[in-house]
Scaffold this motif. Structure first.
Motif, PDB file in Angstrom:
ATOM      1  N   ALA A 127       0.860  -1.178   0.017  1.00  0.00           N
ATOM      2  CA  ALA A 127      -0.038   0.138   0.033  1.00  0.00           C
ATOM      3  C   ALA A 127       0.934   1.239   0.057  1.00  0.00           C
ATOM      4  CB  ALA A 127      -1.080   0.071   1.092  1.00  0.00           C
ATOM      5  N   ALA A 128       1.846   1.472   0.642  1.00  0.00           N
ATOM      6  CA  ALA A 128       2.711   2.459   0.964  1.00  0.00           C
ATOM      7  C   ALA A 128       3.534   2.699  -0.495  1.00  0.00           C
ATOM      8  CB  ALA A 128       3.846   2.291   1.869  1.00  0.00           C
ATOM      9  N   VAL A 129       3.840   1.639  -1.168  1.00  0.00           N
ATOM     10  CA  VAL A 129       4.454   1.706  -2.601  1.00  0.00           C
ATOM     11  C   VAL A 129       3.808   2.221  -3.598  1.00  0.00           C
ATOM     12  CG1 VAL A 129       5.442   0.255  -4.523  1.00  0.00           C
ATOM     13  CG2 VAL A 129       6.404  -0.214  -2.131  1.00  0.00           C
ATOM     14  N   LEU A 130       2.334   1.647  -3.416  1.00  0.00           N
ATOM     15  CA  LEU A 130       1.219   2.314  -4.397  1.00  0.00           C
ATOM     16  C   LEU A 130       0.584   3.566  -4.046  1.00  0.00           C
ATOM     17  CD1 LEU A 130      -0.265  -1.268  -5.334  1.00  0.00           C
ATOM     18  CD2 LEU A 130       1.450  -0.122  -6.524  1.00  0.00           C
ATOM     19  N   SER A 131       1.004   4.089  -2.866  1.00  0.00           N
ATOM     20  CA  SER A 131       0.389   5.444  -2.496  1.00  0.00           C
ATOM     21  C   SER A 131      -1.224   5.210  -2.212  1.00  0.00           C
ATOM     22  CB  SER A 131       0.666   6.521  -3.226  1.00  0.00           C
ATOM     23  OG  SER A 131       2.072   6.685  -3.184  1.00  0.00           O
ATOM     24  N   VAL A 132      -1.675   4.054  -1.683  1.00  0.00           N
ATOM     25  CA  VAL A 132      -3.078   3.832  -1.339  1.00  0.00           C
ATOM     26  C   VAL A 132      -3.244   3.436   0.226  1.00  0.00           C
ATOM     27  CG1 VAL A 132      -3.770   3.124  -3.524  1.00  0.00           C
ATOM     28  CG2 VAL A 132      -3.011   1.233  -2.022  1.00  0.00           C
ATOM     29  N   SER A 133      -4.239   3.569   0.841  1.00  0.00           N
ATOM     30  CA  SER A 133      -4.450   2.942   2.159  1.00  0.00           C
ATOM     31  C   SER A 133      -4.281   1.520   2.199  1.00  0.00           C
ATOM     32  CB  SER A 133      -5.579   3.611   2.723  1.00  0.00           C
ATOM     33  OG  SER A 133      -6.834   2.825   2.340  1.00  0.00           O
ATOM     34  N   HIS A 134      -3.656   0.979   3.259  1.00  0.00           N
ATOM     35  CA  HIS A 134      -3.902  -0.571   3.475  1.00  0.00           C
ATOM     36  C   HIS A 134      -5.131  -0.945   3.669  1.00  0.00           C
ATOM     37  CE1 HIS A 134      -3.684   0.830   7.948  1.00  0.00           C
ATOM     38  NE2 HIS A 134      -4.435  -0.613   8.042  1.00  0.00           N
ATOM     39  N   GLU A 135      -6.112  -0.295   4.289  1.00  0.00           N
ATOM     40  CA  GLU A 135      -7.563  -0.729   4.297  1.00  0.00           C
ATOM     41  C   GLU A 135      -7.956  -0.926   2.779  1.00  0.00           C
ATOM     42  OE1 GLU A 135      -6.530   2.148   5.951  1.00  0.00           O
ATOM     43  OE2 GLU A 135      -6.946   1.853   7.678  1.00  0.00           O
ATOM     44  N   HIS A 136      -7.696  -0.060   2.123  1.00  0.00           N
ATOM     45  CA  HIS A 136      -8.306  -0.067   0.266  1.00  0.00           C
ATOM     46  C   HIS A 136      -7.676  -1.392  -0.283  1.00  0.00           C
ATOM     47  CE1 HIS A 136      -9.666   0.961  -3.652  1.00  0.00           C
ATOM     48  NE2 HIS A 136      -8.213   1.226  -3.802  1.00  0.00           N
ATOM     49  N   LEU A 137      -6.213  -1.405   0.018  1.00  0.00           N
ATOM     50  CA  LEU A 137      -5.576  -2.588  -0.628  1.00  0.00           C
ATOM     51  C   LEU A 137      -6.218  -4.020   0.115  1.00  0.00           C
ATOM     52  CD1 LEU A 137      -3.609  -3.541  -2.715  1.00  0.00           C
ATOM     53  CD2 LEU A 137      -1.888  -3.221  -1.036  1.00  0.00           C
ATOM     54  N   TYR A 138      -6.387  -4.250   1.295  1.00  0.00           N
ATOM     55  CA  TYR A 138      -6.987  -5.226   1.900  1.00  0.00           C
ATOM     56  C   TYR A 138      -8.336  -5.384   1.235  1.00  0.00           C
ATOM     57  CZ  TYR A 138      -3.691  -6.195   5.891  1.00  0.00           C
ATOM     58  OH  TYR A 138      -2.731  -6.616   6.549  1.00  0.00           O
ATOM     59  N   ARG A 139      -9.105  -4.454   1.043  1.00  0.00           N
ATOM     60  CA  ARG A 139     -10.562  -4.713   0.350  1.00  0.00           C
ATOM     61  C   ARG A 139     -10.257  -5.334  -1.074  1.00  0.00           C
ATOM     62  NH1 ARG A 139     -12.065   0.325   0.096  1.00  0.00           N
ATOM     63  NH2 ARG A 139     -12.175   0.408   2.642  1.00  0.00           N
ATOM     64  N   GLN A 140      -9.266  -4.837  -1.815  1.00  0.00           N
ATOM     65  CA  GLN A 140      -9.128  -5.220  -3.170  1.00  0.00           C
ATOM     66  C   GLN A 140      -8.524  -6.554  -3.096  1.00  0.00           C
ATOM     67  OE1 GLN A 140      -9.719  -3.307  -6.107  1.00  0.00           O
ATOM     68  NE2 GLN A 140     -10.686  -2.070  -4.397  1.00  0.00           N
ATOM     69  N   VAL A 141      -7.907  -6.974  -2.212  1.00  0.00           N
ATOM     70  CA  VAL A 141      -7.139  -8.302  -2.100  1.00  0.00           C
ATOM     71  C   VAL A 141      -8.329  -9.236  -1.829  1.00  0.00           C
ATOM     72  CG1 VAL A 141      -5.875  -9.986  -0.618  1.00  0.00           C
ATOM     73  CG2 VAL A 141      -4.864  -7.831  -1.549  1.00  0.00           C
ATOM     74  N   ARG A 142      -9.316  -9.159  -0.738  1.00  0.00           N
ATOM     75  CA  ARG A 142     -10.310  -9.895  -0.420  1.00  0.00           C
ATOM     76  C   ARG A 142     -11.270 -10.142  -1.378  1.00  0.00           C
ATOM     77  NH1 ARG A 142     -10.118  -6.690   4.972  1.00  0.00           N
ATOM     78  NH2 ARG A 142      -8.597  -7.805   6.113  1.00  0.00           N
ATOM     79  N   LEU A 143     -11.654  -9.005  -2.353  1.00  0.00           N
ATOM     80  CA  LEU A 143     -12.467  -9.025  -3.614  1.00  0.00           C
ATOM     81  C   LEU A 143     -11.805  -9.754  -4.611  1.00  0.00           C
ATOM     82  CD1 LEU A 143     -13.949  -5.722  -3.192  1.00  0.00           C
ATOM     83  CD2 LEU A 143     -15.206  -7.864  -2.663  1.00  0.00           C
ATOM     84  N   GLY A 144     -10.640 -10.345  -4.575  1.00  0.00           N
ATOM     85  CA  GLY A 144     -10.089 -10.876  -5.843  1.00  0.00           C
ATOM     86  C   GLY A 144      -9.412  -9.935  -6.887  1.00  0.00           C
ATOM     87  N   LEU A 145      -9.594  -8.812  -6.410  1.00  0.00           N
ATOM     88  CA  LEU A 145      -9.131  -7.648  -7.479  1.00  0.00           C
ATOM     89  C   LEU A 145      -7.550  -7.189  -7.478  1.00  0.00           C
ATOM     90  CD1 LEU A 145     -12.228  -5.360  -7.018  1.00  0.00           C
ATOM     91  CD2 LEU A 145     -11.781  -7.067  -8.740  1.00  0.00           C
TER      92      LEU A 145
END
Length: 74
Positions: free
Chosen positions: A10-28
């Motif tokens: 998330a830090a490398v991509l400049s997004v929140s870790h909450e957003h990235l966890y959501r993307q991961v859980r959704l398979g995105l």
């Protein structure tokens, strides 16, 4: 295979870790789950950034993730 944690990615991509966890859980977003913990293949992050750098007009993350998980970066 080198990996990142979700917060590192998330830090490398400049997004929140909450957003990235959501993307991961959704398979995105590609991730591996070990003992309840997600890790992101470093190659996925590198491929995403390389593809985004060469994409004119932006990059659809869902399409890229589907392509990456099918065996190759978009």
């Amino acid at each position: 295979m080198p990996t990142y944690t979700v917060p590192e990615t998330a830090a490398v991509l400049s997004v929140s870790h909450e957003h990235l966890y959501r993307q991961v859980r959704l398979g995105l977003f590609p991730a591996l789950k070990f003992n309840g913990r997600y890790v992101i293949p470093a190659q996925a992050v590198e491929d995403l950034l390389a593809t985004a750098a060469s994409a004119a007009g932006g990059l659809d993350l869902a399409e890229w993730a589907a392509s990456w998980q099918a065996g190759g970066a978009a």
